[in-house]
Design a protein around this motif. Structure first.
Motif, PDB file in Angstrom:
ATOM      1  N   LEU A  84      -4.923   6.040   9.463  1.00  0.00           N
ATOM      2  CA  LEU A  84      -3.469   5.897   9.514  1.00  0.00           C
ATOM      3  C   LEU A  84      -2.842   6.444   8.232  1.00  0.00           C
ATOM      4  O   LEU A  84      -3.491   6.474   7.178  1.00  0.00           O
ATOM      5  CB  LEU A  84      -3.086   4.419   9.668  1.00  0.00           C
ATOM      6  CG  LEU A  84      -3.384   3.734  11.000  1.00  0.00           C
ATOM      7  CD1 LEU A  84      -3.128   2.236  10.886  1.00  0.00           C
ATOM      8  CD2 LEU A  84      -2.523   4.330  12.109  1.00  0.00           C
ATOM      9  N   PRO A  85      -1.586   6.878   8.281  1.00  0.00           N
ATOM     10  CA  PRO A  85      -0.889   7.244   7.044  1.00  0.00           C
ATOM     11  C   PRO A  85      -0.980   6.093   6.047  1.00  0.00           C
ATOM     12  O   PRO A  85      -0.973   4.922   6.428  1.00  0.00           O
ATOM     13  CB  PRO A  85       0.556   7.486   7.502  1.00  0.00           C
ATOM     14  CG  PRO A  85       0.420   7.862   8.944  1.00  0.00           C
ATOM     15  CD  PRO A  85      -0.740   7.084   9.471  1.00  0.00           C
ATOM     16  N   ILE A 116      -1.468   0.296   4.657  1.00  0.00           N
ATOM     17  CA  ILE A 116      -1.188  -0.836   3.774  1.00  0.00           C
ATOM     18  C   ILE A 116      -0.476  -1.942   4.544  1.00  0.00           C
ATOM     19  O   ILE A 116      -0.855  -3.116   4.470  1.00  0.00           O
ATOM     20  CB  ILE A 116      -0.333  -0.384   2.571  1.00  0.00           C
ATOM     21  CG1 ILE A 116      -1.155   0.516   1.647  1.00  0.00           C
ATOM     22  CG2 ILE A 116       0.199  -1.586   1.803  1.00  0.00           C
ATOM     23  CD1 ILE A 116      -0.340   1.145   0.545  1.00  0.00           C
ATOM     24  N   VAL A 117       0.554  -1.564   5.291  1.00  0.00           N
ATOM     25  CA  VAL A 117       1.356  -2.560   6.010  1.00  0.00           C
ATOM     26  C   VAL A 117       0.509  -3.280   7.057  1.00  0.00           C
ATOM     27  O   VAL A 117       0.515  -4.516   7.147  1.00  0.00           O
ATOM     28  CB  VAL A 117       2.581  -1.888   6.668  1.00  0.00           C
ATOM     29  CG1 VAL A 117       3.286  -2.869   7.595  1.00  0.00           C
ATOM     30  CG2 VAL A 117       3.544  -1.385   5.597  1.00  0.00           C
ATOM     31  N   ASN A 118      -0.256  -2.528   7.846  1.00  0.00           N
ATOM     32  CA  ASN A 118      -1.043  -3.133   8.916  1.00  0.00           C
ATOM     33  C   ASN A 118      -2.145  -4.037   8.374  1.00  0.00           C
ATOM     34  O   ASN A 118      -2.350  -5.148   8.869  1.00  0.00           O
ATOM     35  CB  ASN A 118      -1.649  -2.042   9.805  1.00  0.00           C
ATOM     36  CG  ASN A 118      -0.665  -1.496  10.816  1.00  0.00           C
ATOM     37  OD1 ASN A 118      -0.522  -2.013  11.912  1.00  0.00           O
ATOM     38  ND2 ASN A 118       0.049  -0.449  10.427  1.00  0.00           N
ATOM     39  N   LEU A 119      -2.843  -3.576   7.341  1.00  0.00           N
ATOM     40  CA  LEU A 119      -3.908  -4.390   6.764  1.00  0.00           C
ATOM     41  C   LEU A 119      -3.340  -5.640   6.094  1.00  0.00           C
ATOM     42  O   LEU A 119      -3.867  -6.745   6.262  1.00  0.00           O
ATOM     43  CB  LEU A 119      -4.713  -3.574   5.749  1.00  0.00           C
ATOM     44  CG  LEU A 119      -5.712  -2.562   6.312  1.00  0.00           C
ATOM     45  CD1 LEU A 119      -6.291  -1.704   5.193  1.00  0.00           C
ATOM     46  CD2 LEU A 119      -6.832  -3.263   7.065  1.00  0.00           C
ATOM     47  N   LEU A 152      -5.222  -8.737  -0.228  1.00  0.00           N
ATOM     48  CA  LEU A 152      -6.096  -7.799   0.481  1.00  0.00           C
ATOM     49  C   LEU A 152      -6.998  -7.060  -0.502  1.00  0.00           C
ATOM     50  O   LEU A 152      -8.221  -6.973  -0.307  1.00  0.00           O
ATOM     51  CB  LEU A 152      -5.246  -6.799   1.275  1.00  0.00           C
ATOM     52  CG  LEU A 152      -5.987  -5.592   1.870  1.00  0.00           C
ATOM     53  CD1 LEU A 152      -6.989  -6.033   2.918  1.00  0.00           C
ATOM     54  CD2 LEU A 152      -4.998  -4.586   2.458  1.00  0.00           C
ATOM     55  N   LEU A 153      -6.411  -6.522  -1.575  1.00  0.00           N
ATOM     56  CA  LEU A 153      -7.193  -5.789  -2.564  1.00  0.00           C
ATOM     57  C   LEU A 153      -8.183  -6.709  -3.267  1.00  0.00           C
ATOM     58  O   LEU A 153      -9.284  -6.286  -3.637  1.00  0.00           O
ATOM     59  CB  LEU A 153      -6.264  -5.134  -3.591  1.00  0.00           C
ATOM     60  CG  LEU A 153      -5.324  -4.049  -3.044  1.00  0.00           C
ATOM     61  CD1 LEU A 153      -4.488  -3.454  -4.169  1.00  0.00           C
ATOM     62  CD2 LEU A 153      -6.102  -2.945  -2.328  1.00  0.00           C
ATOM     63  N   LYS A 203     -11.109   1.950  -2.083  1.00  0.00           N
ATOM     64  CA  LYS A 203     -12.044   1.361  -1.129  1.00  0.00           C
ATOM     65  C   LYS A 203     -11.324   0.949   0.158  1.00  0.00           C
ATOM     66  O   LYS A 203     -11.888   1.044   1.245  1.00  0.00           O
ATOM     67  CB  LYS A 203     -12.743   0.158  -1.768  1.00  0.00           C
ATOM     68  CG  LYS A 203     -13.651   0.543  -2.926  1.00  0.00           C
ATOM     69  CD  LYS A 203     -14.069  -0.646  -3.769  1.00  0.00           C
ATOM     70  CE  LYS A 203     -15.151  -1.449  -3.131  1.00  0.00           C
ATOM     71  NZ  LYS A 203     -15.690  -2.485  -4.050  1.00  0.00           N
ATOM     72  N   MET A 204     -10.071   0.502   0.009  1.00  0.00           N
ATOM     73  CA  MET A 204      -9.275   0.152   1.188  1.00  0.00           C
ATOM     74  C   MET A 204      -9.095   1.366   2.093  1.00  0.00           C
ATOM     75  O   MET A 204      -9.075   1.248   3.323  1.00  0.00           O
ATOM     76  CB  MET A 204      -7.919  -0.396   0.741  1.00  0.00           C
ATOM     77  CG  MET A 204      -6.952  -0.702   1.881  1.00  0.00           C
ATOM     78  SD  MET A 204      -5.344  -1.293   1.295  1.00  0.00           S
ATOM     79  CE  MET A 204      -4.735   0.168   0.444  1.00  0.00           C
ATOM     80  N   ARG A 205      -8.982   2.567   1.490  1.00  0.00           N
ATOM     81  CA  ARG A 205      -8.849   3.801   2.273  1.00  0.00           C
ATOM     82  C   ARG A 205     -10.207   4.316   2.741  1.00  0.00           C
ATOM     83  O   ARG A 205     -10.303   5.358   3.374  1.00  0.00           O
ATOM     84  CB  ARG A 205      -8.179   4.888   1.434  1.00  0.00           C
ATOM     85  CG  ARG A 205      -6.755   4.590   1.012  1.00  0.00           C
ATOM     86  CD  ARG A 205      -6.118   5.779   0.302  1.00  0.00           C
ATOM     87  NE  ARG A 205      -6.767   6.123  -0.956  1.00  0.00           N
ATOM     88  CZ  ARG A 205      -7.592   7.151  -1.142  1.00  0.00           C
ATOM     89  NH1 ARG A 205      -7.871   7.965  -0.129  1.00  0.00           N
ATOM     90  NH2 ARG A 205      -8.144   7.371  -2.323  1.00  0.00           N
ATOM     91  N   LEU A 206     -11.287   3.596   2.376  1.00  0.00           N
ATOM     92  CA  LEU A 206     -12.665   4.019   2.661  1.00  0.00           C
ATOM     93  C   LEU A 206     -12.958   5.360   2.005  1.00  0.00           C
ATOM     94  O   LEU A 206     -13.661   6.218   2.561  1.00  0.00           O
ATOM     95  CB  LEU A 206     -12.931   4.088   4.166  1.00  0.00           C
ATOM     96  CG  LEU A 206     -12.589   2.855   4.994  1.00  0.00           C
ATOM     97  CD1 LEU A 206     -13.051   3.034   6.436  1.00  0.00           C
ATOM     98  CD2 LEU A 206     -13.179   1.592   4.402  1.00  0.00           C
ATOM     99  N   SER A 207     -12.436   5.530   0.780  1.00  0.00           N
ATOM    100  CA  SER A 207     -12.601   6.786   0.050  1.00  0.00           C
ATOM    101  C   SER A 207     -13.555   6.589  -1.121  1.00  0.00           C
ATOM    102  O   SER A 207     -13.579   5.531  -1.760  1.00  0.00           O
ATOM    103  CB  SER A 207     -11.240   7.276  -0.468  1.00  0.00           C
ATOM    104  OG  SER A 207     -11.399   8.378  -1.336  1.00  0.00           O
ATOM    105  N   ASN A 208     -14.321   7.630  -1.416  1.00  0.00           N
ATOM    106  CA  ASN A 208     -15.245   7.600  -2.553  1.00  0.00           C
ATOM    107  C   ASN A 208     -14.598   8.080  -3.843  1.00  0.00           C
ATOM    108  O   ASN A 208     -15.259   8.142  -4.881  1.00  0.00           O
ATOM    109  CB  ASN A 208     -16.482   8.469  -2.254  1.00  0.00           C
ATOM    110  CG  ASN A 208     -17.332   7.877  -1.145  1.00  0.00           C
ATOM    111  OD1 ASN A 208     -17.615   6.683  -1.148  1.00  0.00           O
ATOM    112  ND2 ASN A 208     -17.737   8.709  -0.204  1.00  0.00           N
TER     113      ASN A 208
END
Length: 661
Positions: free
Chosen positions: A263-264, A269-272, A291-292, A546-551
């Motif tokens: 998602l954008p 952020i809003v949905n999570l 969340l973080l 990590k929330m974006r599942l990014s390294n």
């Protein structure tokens, strides 16, 4: 005949499936061979089923088979596919059956010794016996074939190790009103090895396979009672962690996780954030911070071996009746291993760890809530009700992520990689933005200073909140938003925790520039930001990646971290002149208050030098301070004196006189 057949089956099983593992175990000096139950089921399902119903008999056949193959190893079964129960489900019908339970280690004793077998000799005729010892009392032969009664000579004894642990059911398996159930467990032989200490440490989440046993209870006159004690005789013990949940993520789950992560960024952020606590309206920045916190930053080890925590600590402060506790309970419900405690009924050792007496009078190490929540979150509601000397127990766990015990001959270090979500109410139920935080909540500044974020929750009338409550707490105002299903959200967070993002030189430069902009002292000596806030920025930006599942940590992650830090500073760190001062949040020692401290100390020192009593009364000191032109009320003067005495340890009072330490 059936026993011989079972031995032959096991010989074939070991030769066909496990010969390489057996030889490797022998090469490395192991005393046991671990057998997967699924492997035995594939080989012979009837043999596997018999193992569940008559484990003592079948395991003796496996032991004989290994002996026939010239291997001196103990067979240990792991990973049952059936007979899996919760701690609270253990019942009499499971006695002497092979079962598996999952739980968290609550208490551990030191390794002790017991007699396994005693060899006796008759002094009259030389006859010998070997008796296997069980229970608490030593068994001896009563009569020899030569007619001698008792008083036989002990020629030798076989001594073995044993250790007791208590396993408590998992917090996520406990209903809100239930008391956590525990079962006493017994470890024997090589399971007591120091190589397995990490498997048995309090706070470790484990899978154990073994036998549910009962034993007779005796009265003081050794009469046997009808009621029996129960315990779990462990055959194998395996630690489990977040990776287990990763293994349980199906391909379908992974597709949903990837779908949400694509998602954008703002929509993600809003949905999570909303999905974390859907039962509370608003508080968007606080939900994002929570969340973080559950995802966490990256734990690192310095070149000198120093551990740098990745866990995030958050303190929620503000008015009563603003859903702070509800936010905490939602996190407890969401996260595996999370613990919820109240400052009213908690003690320092109950939060960290303690030494308790075992059944035999020796000391055992018992984990507190912070250790039991290792790898998850500890929610501490009403932390302001926790006594100051009790709260000091938390300092080591919050910063170093360990709990050290050194008492009664026991020296132990327990892991406490736990995120703290502390919740506090102001002393007079309503928060005053014109005053510093430490003076309004009963928490020691060392606890506050270890929090990455201190976030306010204020009462403001909002008709949307009223509508939200009246509509049975459904997100009527946000129906277009797509809430993430609870089970997928939990797996999303657990999967995100396993990612280890890195920061580029460019990202580090941006972090450095932001911190420099707000860290430099103002002209009047105010400190706007400390190095702790730089560390918080790093952890928050890593958690965002990590929330974006990014390294890779990117600029959007830094912006999220900046926004949260500035939200905290602008809400709580603004002084009466509109300037940001971090001390207003974390220490309570604003530049204005520090000036009063120094002036009071100077006046007090001057009066003491002139006095022949070596001290000065509080009333005399207050009178001189007023005459000096300082504007300070009697109440504020009393608070400053208490801080100088109890928190700063700069002065003390004896015989009605104040003296300088």
């Amino acid at each position: 005949m059936e026993e011989v057949n079972n031995i032959e089956l096991f010989e074939n099983f070991f030769q066909d499936f496990y010969i390489d593992k057996i030889q490797k175990a022998v090469t490395y000096g192991k005393k046991s061979i671990y057998i997967k139950f699924s492997d035995l089921s594939i080989f012979n399902s009837e043999l596997a089923n018999n193992l569940l119903d008559s484990p003592d008999i079948i395991l003796n056949c496996a032991l004989d088979a290994l002996s026939n193959l010239k291997f001196n190893l103990i067979p240990r079964i792991t990973g049952l596919t059936t007979n899996i129960y919760k701690v609270k489900e253990l019942r009499a019908k499971m006695t002497d059956k092979l079962v598996q339970i999952k739980g968290i280690i609550k208490k551990t004793t030191k390794v002790k010794q017991e007699t396994l077998k005693t060899n006796f000799e008759c002094p009259s005729c030389g006859n010998t016996w070997s008796i296997h010892q069980k229970g608490n009392l030593k068994k001896e032969p009563r009569l020899c074939s030569c007619g001698r009664k008792g008083h036989f000579t002990v020629t030798s004894e076989e001594i073995g190790d044993y250790q007791n642990i208590n396993i408590e059911e998992l917090s996520e398996e406990i209903e809100t009103t239930e008391q956590p159930q525990q079962v006493k467990c017994l470890l024997k032989g090589d399971l007591c090895s120091s190589n397995l200490d990490s498997h048995k440490s309090p706070g470790t989440k484990v899978n154990v396979v073994g036998f549910y046993r009962t034993e007779e209870k005796s009265a003081k006159n050794n009469a046997k009672l009808l009621r029996r004690d129960s315990f779990f005789d462990i055959l194998s013990i395996e630690p489990i962690g977040s990776l287990e949940l990763n293994e349980n993520i199906s391909d379908e789950d992974m597709l949903k996780i990837r779908e949400f992560s694509s998602l954008p960024f703002n929509d993600l952020i809003v949905n999570l954030s909303i999905s974390v606590v859907p039962s509370v309206y608003g508080h968007d920045m606080i939900k994002l911070a929570l969340l973080l916190q559950q995802i966490g930053g990256v734990r690192r080890t310095g070149v000198d071996g120093t551990n740098m925590r990745g866990s995030l600590h958050i303190l929620l402060v503000g008015d009563t009746g603003t859903a702070k506790s509800q936010l905490g309970r939602a996190i407890k419900h969401l996260m595996p291993k999370a613990r919820y405690v109240s400052g009213k009924g908690a003690s320092g050792v109950g939060i960290t760890a303690s030494l308790v007496r075992d059944d035999d009078g020796s000391f055992a190490l018992e984990a507190g809530a912070m250790v039991l929540a290792n790898g998850s979150t500890l929610i501490m509601d009403e932390i302001d009700k926790l006594k100051e000397d009790e709260a000091s127990h938390m300092n080591e766990g919050m910063e170093d992520q360990i709990i050290s015990i050194s008492k009664s001959g026991i020296n132990a270090t327990l892991m406490a990689r736990t995120s703290i979500l502390a919740i506090a109410n102001p002393i007079f139920s309503r928060f005053d933005l014109s005053k510093d935080i430490p003076s309004q909540i009963n928490i020691h500044p060392t606890i506050i200073s270890r929090c990455d974020l201190v976030l306010p929750v204020f009462y403001n009338y909002d008709s949307n909140i009223s509508d939200f409550i009246l509509n049975n707490r459904t997100y009527k105002a946000n129906e277009p938003l797509k809430l993430i299903p609870f089970d997928i959200l939990r797996k999303y967070i657990i999967f995100a925790q396993s990612i280890q993002p890195v920061r580029s030189d460019e990202i580090n430069s941006k972090l450095r520039d932001f911190h420099k902009k707000y860290a430099q002292n103002t002209n009047n000596g105010q400190i706007r930001m400390e190095y702790r806030q730089l560390e918080a920025l790093i952890r928050l930006s890593e958690a965002s990646a990590k929330m974006r599942l990014s390294n890779i940590v990117e600029e959007c992650d830094i912006k999220i971290a900046f926004d949260l830090i500035m939200f905290m500073l602008q809400q709580l760190g603004i002084d009466n002149h509109g300037n940001i001062e971090v001390d207003k949040i974390f220490t309570g020692h604003t530049q204005k208050k520090k000036g009063k401290y120094f002036e009071i100390m100077e006046i007090m020192q001057s009066l003491i030098l002139k006095s022949d009593k070596g001290g000065v009364s509080a009333d005399d000191l207050y009178e001189v301070i007023l005459n000096s032109g300082m504007k300070i009320s009697k109440f504020e003067f009393g608070v400053l004196l208490d801080n100088l005495k109890m928190k700063e340890n700069l002065i003390y009072e004896t015989k009605g006189l104040l003296r300088i330490l």
